[in-house]
Scaffold this active site. Structure first.
Site, PDB file in Angstrom:
ATOM      1  N   GLN A  52     -11.420  -2.631   3.964  1.00 20.92           N
ATOM      2  CA  GLN A  52     -11.133  -1.897   3.201  1.00 20.92           C
ATOM      3  C   GLN A  52     -11.793  -2.172   1.916  1.00 20.92           C
ATOM      4  O   GLN A  52     -12.992  -2.338   1.873  1.00 20.92           O
ATOM      5  CB  GLN A  52      -9.677  -2.012   2.666  1.00 20.92           C
ATOM      6  CG  GLN A  52      -8.594  -1.285   4.053  1.00 20.92           C
ATOM      7  CD  GLN A  52      -8.442  -2.316   5.350  1.00 20.92           C
ATOM      8  OE1 GLN A  52      -8.302  -3.489   4.909  1.00 20.92           O
ATOM      9  NE2 GLN A  52      -8.828  -1.845   6.250  1.00 20.92           N
ATOM     10  N   GLY A  55     -19.860   0.326   3.772  1.00 16.75           N
ATOM     11  CA  GLY A  55     -21.193  -0.442   4.512  1.00 16.75           C
ATOM     12  C   GLY A  55     -21.120  -1.989   4.709  1.00 16.75           C
ATOM     13  O   GLY A  55     -22.164  -2.407   4.724  1.00 16.75           O
ATOM     14  N   LYS A  56     -19.766  -2.523   4.570  1.00 10.22           N
ATOM     15  CA  LYS A  56     -19.732  -3.814   4.471  1.00 10.22           C
ATOM     16  C   LYS A  56     -20.301  -4.297   6.108  1.00 10.22           C
ATOM     17  O   LYS A  56     -20.854  -5.375   5.886  1.00 10.22           O
ATOM     18  CB  LYS A  56     -18.166  -4.101   4.224  1.00 10.22           C
ATOM     19  CG  LYS A  56     -17.585  -3.767   2.980  1.00 10.22           C
ATOM     20  CD  LYS A  56     -16.168  -3.743   2.959  1.00 10.22           C
ATOM     21  CE  LYS A  56     -15.294  -3.243   3.917  1.00 10.22           C
ATOM     22  NZ  LYS A  56     -15.379  -1.717   3.375  1.00 10.22           N
ATOM     23  N   GLY A  68     -13.271   1.582   0.244  1.00  7.90           N
ATOM     24  CA  GLY A  68     -13.549   1.279   1.951  1.00  7.90           C
ATOM     25  C   GLY A  68     -14.889   2.064   2.287  1.00  7.90           C
ATOM     26  O   GLY A  68     -15.463   2.927   1.546  1.00  7.90           O
ATOM     27  N   ASP A  69     -15.313   1.561   3.449  1.00 12.36           N
ATOM     28  CA  ASP A  69     -16.361   2.188   4.137  1.00 12.36           C
ATOM     29  C   ASP A  69     -17.729   2.369   3.215  1.00 12.36           C
ATOM     30  O   ASP A  69     -18.362   3.325   3.241  1.00 12.36           O
ATOM     31  CB  ASP A  69     -16.156   3.808   4.571  1.00 12.36           C
ATOM     32  CG  ASP A  69     -14.944   3.754   5.247  1.00 12.36           C
ATOM     33  OD1 ASP A  69     -14.745   2.949   6.241  1.00 12.36           O
ATOM     34  OD2 ASP A  69     -13.855   4.765   5.297  1.00 12.36           O
ATOM     35  N   GLY A  95     -13.137  -0.024  10.116  1.00 17.30           N
ATOM     36  CA  GLY A  95     -13.974   0.438  11.083  1.00 17.30           C
ATOM     37  C   GLY A  95     -15.427  -0.046  10.423  1.00 17.30           C
ATOM     38  O   GLY A  95     -15.843   0.687   9.684  1.00 17.30           O
ATOM     39  N   HIS A  96     -15.962  -0.923  10.827  1.00 17.33           N
ATOM     40  CA  HIS A  96     -17.298  -1.417  10.464  1.00 17.33           C
ATOM     41  C   HIS A  96     -18.483  -1.109  11.249  1.00 17.33           C
ATOM     42  O   HIS A  96     -18.195  -1.613  12.349  1.00 17.33           O
ATOM     43  CB  HIS A  96     -17.169  -2.986  10.098  1.00 17.33           C
ATOM     44  CG  HIS A  96     -16.036  -3.277   9.011  1.00 17.33           C
ATOM     45  ND1 HIS A  96     -15.745  -4.683   8.650  1.00 17.33           N
ATOM     46  CD2 HIS A  96     -15.311  -2.606   8.352  1.00 17.33           C
ATOM     47  CE1 HIS A  96     -14.676  -4.615   7.884  1.00 17.33           C
ATOM     48  NE2 HIS A  96     -14.396  -3.344   7.563  1.00 17.33           N
TER      49      HIS A  96
HETATM   50  P1  GDP Z   1     -17.609  -0.470   6.242  1.00 16.26           P
HETATM   51  O1  GDP Z   1     -16.162   0.054   6.718  1.00 16.26           O
HETATM   52  O2  GDP Z   1     -17.599  -0.750   4.977  1.00 16.26           O
HETATM   53  O3  GDP Z   1     -18.195  -1.274   7.215  1.00 16.26           O
HETATM   54  O4  GDP Z   1     -18.533   0.966   6.344  1.00 16.26           O
HETATM   55  P2  GDP Z   1     -18.339   2.114   7.620  1.00 16.26           P
HETATM   56  O5  GDP Z   1     -19.327   1.394   8.784  1.00 16.26           O
HETATM   57  O6  GDP Z   1     -16.922   2.505   7.978  1.00 16.26           O
HETATM   58  O7  GDP Z   1     -19.297   3.312   7.272  1.00 16.26           O
HETATM   59  C1  GDP Z   1     -20.616   3.202   6.552  1.00 16.26           C
HETATM   60  C2  GDP Z   1     -21.375   4.153   7.457  1.00 16.26           C
HETATM   61  O8  GDP Z   1     -22.552   4.244   6.886  1.00 16.26           O
HETATM   62  C3  GDP Z   1     -21.722   3.568   8.648  1.00 16.26           C
HETATM   63  O9  GDP Z   1     -21.753   4.667   9.433  1.00 16.26           O
HETATM   64  C4  GDP Z   1     -22.935   2.884   8.698  1.00 16.26           C
HETATM   65  O10 GDP Z   1     -23.755   2.779   9.741  1.00 16.26           O
HETATM   66  C5  GDP Z   1     -23.582   3.894   7.667  1.00 16.26           C
HETATM   67  N1  GDP Z   1     -24.453   3.180   6.611  1.00 16.26           N
HETATM   68  C6  GDP Z   1     -24.609   1.900   6.186  1.00 16.26           C
HETATM   69  N2  GDP Z   1     -25.373   1.720   5.240  1.00 16.26           N
HETATM   70  C7  GDP Z   1     -26.024   2.932   5.192  1.00 16.26           C
HETATM   71  C8  GDP Z   1     -27.179   3.272   4.368  1.00 16.26           C
HETATM   72  O11 GDP Z   1     -27.742   2.663   3.446  1.00 16.26           O
HETATM   73  N3  GDP Z   1     -27.759   4.596   4.555  1.00 16.26           N
HETATM   74  C9  GDP Z   1     -26.959   5.602   5.586  1.00 16.26           C
HETATM   75  N4  GDP Z   1     -27.507   6.841   5.516  1.00 16.26           N
HETATM   76  N5  GDP Z   1     -26.082   5.152   6.126  1.00 16.26           N
HETATM   77  C10 GDP Z   1     -25.619   3.791   6.109  1.00 16.26           C
HETATM   78  P1  IMO Z   2     -12.792  -0.147   6.209  1.00 18.44           P
HETATM   79  O1  IMO Z   2     -12.631  -1.790   6.421  1.00 18.44           O
HETATM   80  C1  IMO Z   2     -11.556   3.548   4.296  1.00 18.44           C
HETATM   81  C2  IMO Z   2      -7.055   3.786   3.857  1.00 18.44           C
HETATM   82  C3  IMO Z   2      -6.336   4.970   4.985  1.00 18.44           C
HETATM   83  C4  IMO Z   2      -5.082   5.204   3.953  1.00 18.44           C
HETATM   84  C5  IMO Z   2      -4.709   3.893   3.291  1.00 18.44           C
HETATM   85  C6  IMO Z   2      -3.689   3.137   4.027  1.00 18.44           C
HETATM   86  O2  IMO Z   2     -13.516   0.582   7.238  1.00 18.44           O
HETATM   87  O3  IMO Z   2     -13.666   0.066   4.890  1.00 18.44           O
HETATM   88  P2  IMO Z   2      -3.261   1.948   6.247  1.00 18.44           P
HETATM   89  O4  IMO Z   2      -3.705   2.567   7.701  1.00 18.44           O
HETATM   90  O5  IMO Z   2      -4.166   0.717   6.026  1.00 18.44           O
HETATM   91  O6  IMO Z   2      -2.084   1.729   5.868  1.00 18.44           O
HETATM   92  O7  IMO Z   2      -3.608   3.175   5.218  1.00 18.44           O
HETATM   93  O8  IMO Z   2      -6.009   3.007   3.414  1.00 18.44           O
HETATM   94  N1  IMO Z   2      -7.733   2.933   4.607  1.00 18.44           N
HETATM   95  C7  IMO Z   2      -9.162   3.023   4.708  1.00 18.44           C
HETATM   96  N2  IMO Z   2     -10.120   3.660   4.030  1.00 18.44           N
HETATM   97  N3  IMO Z   2     -11.822   2.235   5.034  1.00 18.44           N
HETATM   98  C8  IMO Z   2     -10.989   1.538   5.590  1.00 18.44           C
HETATM   99  O9  IMO Z   2     -11.288   0.206   6.315  1.00 18.44           O
HETATM  100  C9  IMO Z   2      -9.580   1.748   5.451  1.00 18.44           C
HETATM  101  N4  IMO Z   2      -8.420   1.310   5.783  1.00 18.44           N
HETATM  102  C10 IMO Z   2      -7.505   1.737   5.384  1.00 18.44           C
HETATM  103  O10 IMO Z   2      -7.127   6.203   4.849  1.00 18.44           O
HETATM  104  O11 IMO Z   2      -5.534   5.897   2.883  1.00 18.44           O
HETATM  105 MG    MG Z   3     -15.067   1.847   7.511  1.00 15.28          MG
END
Ligand code: GDP
Ligand code: IMO
Ligand code: MG
Length: 445
Positions: free
Chosen positions: A224, A15-16, A12-13, A40-41
């Site tokens: 995720q 940068g989707k 997860g996280d 959290g996107h």
């Molecule tokens: P998601 O859950 O996959 O949508 O990712 P998140 O938004 O939770 O986390 C990605 C974080 O990295 C966010 O704060 C974005 O604004 C940031 N981000 C995305 N792409 C890039 C990148 O290429 N470089 C940097 N430095 N930040 C980025």
């Molecule tokens: P995005 O879409 C990163 C993790 C939690 C925990 C596990 C189970 O932003 O990439 P839950 O509340 O789903 O039962 O927690 O999954 N987790 C994530 N980690 N990015 C996420 O979403 C997540 N959604 C859940 O931290 O380890």
């Molecule tokens: Mg996220």
């Protein structure tokens, strides 16, 4: 033109949100198909920073239909809060949002059970986001879940809540030692939500099918990541939904024959939030540096994300189980200035080298990662707008990722802004293999 699934290839996280926002430009419909407000996107535009939990990240693009599919678990209170925040940020949300009648609801007791069960687990806790996700999906599978459509039939809704509370209240009071709920309180709260949500609720699957029939482009937004998938991830340290590409079909009511490609979003290094094995985790200053430069703090819970080197074992596995047609590599800029970079090629455990993902959590936890070391680059990549202008070492790193994942890279992200993106080949604007096949048959007849 294509119907494309976007999923995370790590934990997860990746940068989707940023990638979906960009691709949504060439899509007509954007569909979230699993997860809930645990996601959290983040999308950064000139107008500001937007964090999406339930609403598809494509909503900032005008004239697109955004859908919350049947596979999403929806906390109506969280949804209304998110809508309110987005509207105060100037985002127009009306007929462009459609919510599935089949989506399951998160009820207040799901959140209480989530917290209480985590506490009871002690050191075995998952480190959930506390949003009630696990208990809500457990109810869905146990066939006692309450669906979005039930909200609009007050007597049906009330009966289901009453029936569920018979067991739930015993669990809350006698197992977890916390207060139970009255059906009346829940019904009062949820009927108020129903009034605010009703105009958005519709037949999502039919809408998607009609759009596909008209040749429209559908973008499926995963939440995720592969290794948090309930079937294919590092179980039990996973979320409770199908975060892999297959989840898009069941979670949106679309057959696999309608899908043209799967884009795997891959962070240039690894992060993980919550508990669970993480073979390439760096608990030293290098990990701390990635956390600081990458601003690796959760968009939903604010928790610090664990950081480590890129892991080719988990990436290759993700490519296999999702059938990636291409990759989007993100956060390359975070690696700027690192003198060297490591990529994990395999895991050593008990004298044996594992090049493919072991199913055993014990091996994943106890193994020693085996690394390949690559030279870093000194120059900043955050303003580079074409692949050829990237530092030679960055290109070598990316080419190595392609080799190891056995998958081409279509997009490279070098910053959080929309313009900090190198598009080698737009995965939404390509001739769909599905349509190519159809043409071949037509021209042969
Ligand atoms: P998601 O859950 O996959 O949508 O990712 P998140 O938004 O939770 O986390 C990605 C974080 O990295 C966010 O704060 C974005 O604004 C940031 N981000 C995305 N792409 C890039 C990148 O290429 N470089 C940097 N430095 N930040 C980025
Ligand atoms: P995005 O879409 C990163 C993790 C939690 C925990 C596990 C189970 O932003 O990439 P839950 O509340 O789903 O039962 O927690 O999954 N987790 C994530 N980690 N990015 C996420 O979403 C997540 N959604 C859940 O931290 O380890
Ligand atoms: Mg996220």
């Amino acid at each position: 033109m294509a119907n494309l699934i976007v999923v995370g290839s790590q934990w997860g996280d990746e940068g989707k949100g940023k990638i979906v926002d960009i691709l949504a430009h060439d899509a007509n419909v954007i569909v979230r198909f699993q997860g809930g407000s645990n996601a959290g996107h983040t999308v950064v535009t000139r107008k500001g920073t937007y964090v999406f939990h339930l609403i598809p990240s494509g909503i900032l693009n005008r004239g697109k239909i955004c859908i919350l599919g049947n596979g999403v678990a929806i906390d109506p209170g969280a949804l209304i809060e998110e809508l309110t925040i987005l509207q105060t940020q100037g985002v127009k949300i009306g007929k462009n949002l459609v919510i599935s009648q089949r989506a399951h609801l998160i009820l207040p007791y799901h959140k209480v059970i989530d917290h209480a069960s985590e506490q009871a687990k002690g050191t075995r806790r998952i480190g959930t986001t506390g949003k009630g996700i696990g208990p809500a999906y457990a109810d869905k599978m146990a066939r006692v879940g309450i669906q979005m459509g039930d909200l609009f039939h007050p007597t049906v809704f009330r009966k289901k809540v009453e029936d569920n509370l018979v067991e739930v209240n015993k669990l809350l009071r006698y197992v977890y030692g916390v207060k139970g709920y009255s059906a009346k309180t829940i019904c009062r709260e949820y009927m108020a939500y129903a009034d605010q949500i009703e105009s958005f609720v519709g037949d999502d699957s039919l809408l998607i099918h009609k759009a596909i029939d008209r040749g429209r482009n559908i973008l499926f937004e995963g939440a995720q990541g592969t290794h948090l998938d309930v079937d294919l991830g590092t179980y039990p340290y996973v979320t409770s939904s199908s975060a892999c590409a297959g989840g898009a079909c069941t979670g949106a009511g679309v057959g696999p024959t309608k899908i043209d490609g799967v884009l795997g979003v891959t962070k240039a290094y690894s992060t993980r939030v919550g508990s669970g094995p993480f073979p390439t985790e760096l608990s030293d200053t290098i990990g701390g540096g990635l956390q600081e430069r990458g601003n690796e703090f959760g968009a939903t819970t604010g928790r610090a994300r664990r950081c480590g080197w890129l892991d080719a074992v988990i990436l290759r596995y993700a490519s296999r189980v999702n059938g990636f047609s291409s990759l989007a590599v993100t956060k390359l800029d975070v690696l700027d200035g690192a003198p060297y970079l490591k990529i994990c090629m395999g895991y050593r455990y008990n004298g044996k080298l594992y090049r493919d993902m072991p199913a055993s959590l014990h091996i994943l936890t106890e193994c020693e990662p085996v690394y390949e070391v690559m030279q870093g680059w000194a120059a900043s990549t955050s303003h580079v707008s074409s692949y050829k202008r990237l530092p030679a070492e960055a290109k070598r790193y990316l080419e190595r990722i392609e080799e190891l994942a056995q998958c081409p890279i279509d997009m490279i992200s070098t910053g959080s802004r929309r313009d900090q993106t190198i598009i080698i080949r737009n995965p939404m604007v390509q001739e769909s293999p599905r349509m190519k096949g159809a043409k071949a048959i037509r021209s042969a007849s």
